[in-house]
Design an enzyme around this catalytic site. Sequence first.
Site: not given
Length: 246
Positions: A140, A153
Site C-alpha cells: 500500500s 496498518y
Amino acid sequence: MTQKNTAIITGASSGIGQATAKELAAKGYPVLLAARREERLVELKKEIEAEGGKADYRVTDVTSAEEMKALAQAAIEQTGKIDILVNNAGLMPLSYMNKLKLDEWDQMVDVNIKGVLYGIAAVLPIMEEQKSGHILNVSSVAGHQVMKGSAVYSGTKYAVRAISDGLRQEIDPSHEIRVTIVSPGAVATELTNTITDDDVLDSFKSMSDSMEPLQAEDIANAIGYAVEQPSHVDVNEILIRPRQQP
C-alpha cells in the site's frame, strides 16, 4: 505461444482481487480464486467462464498455513504448475492507537503479514522446483508513508515490502522467479468498510470528497502489466495512487 498455467489470487471475492482475477483470466491464465465468501467466488467463476476464461475456486482462510498449502496443491492439480500468486487478501481497520483496538490489530497482523508469509510458503517450494514463477504481494501507499490512524496498518504494509524485497534478493538468479510489490493508493473498494473508528471515518470522508479514487481495475491493469513482461524483466515495485492524492 507459451502455455499459461495457474494464477492464484487471494482475496478474490471483491475489489482488487476480483478485478485481477478477471484481468489475468482475460490474458489466458487459468485462475484459482481464493477467499472466504463462497457465494462471491461462485459468482466470479461464472462471470469469468462466461467471458471464455478458465476459473476454479477454493474457500480459503489465508491465516491458515494448512489451507494455503492445500490451495497451492489444488493449483498444481489444475494445470500442473503455478505461474502466479497474487497475495492480495488484506484488512484495513484503521484507528487511532489510543482507541486500543487490539482485536483489529491482531486481525491485521494475521491477514496482512501472516497471510502473505503463508502464501509464499505454499508456493515457493513449487516455484523453486519449476525454476519459474511470479509472486506479487499487495502492499500500500501506507507502506511508504504513515498517517494518523494508520500506524498498525502501515506497520503491516511496510512488513509486506520488507518481506518481498528480502525474498527477491534470496531467489536463485538461475531461476526465472520474480517478485513484485504492488502499492496502491486510495482505491474504491470494500476495505474501508472494516473501519470502526469514527474519527478516522470522518477524515476519510473529507479526503474522498477532494479527489477521485482509483478503481480496482486500475490496480488489476498494473498487475497485468507486471506479469506480462519478458522473463528477464522483474518489475520490483509498482506505486500507484490517484493523481490528486498527496
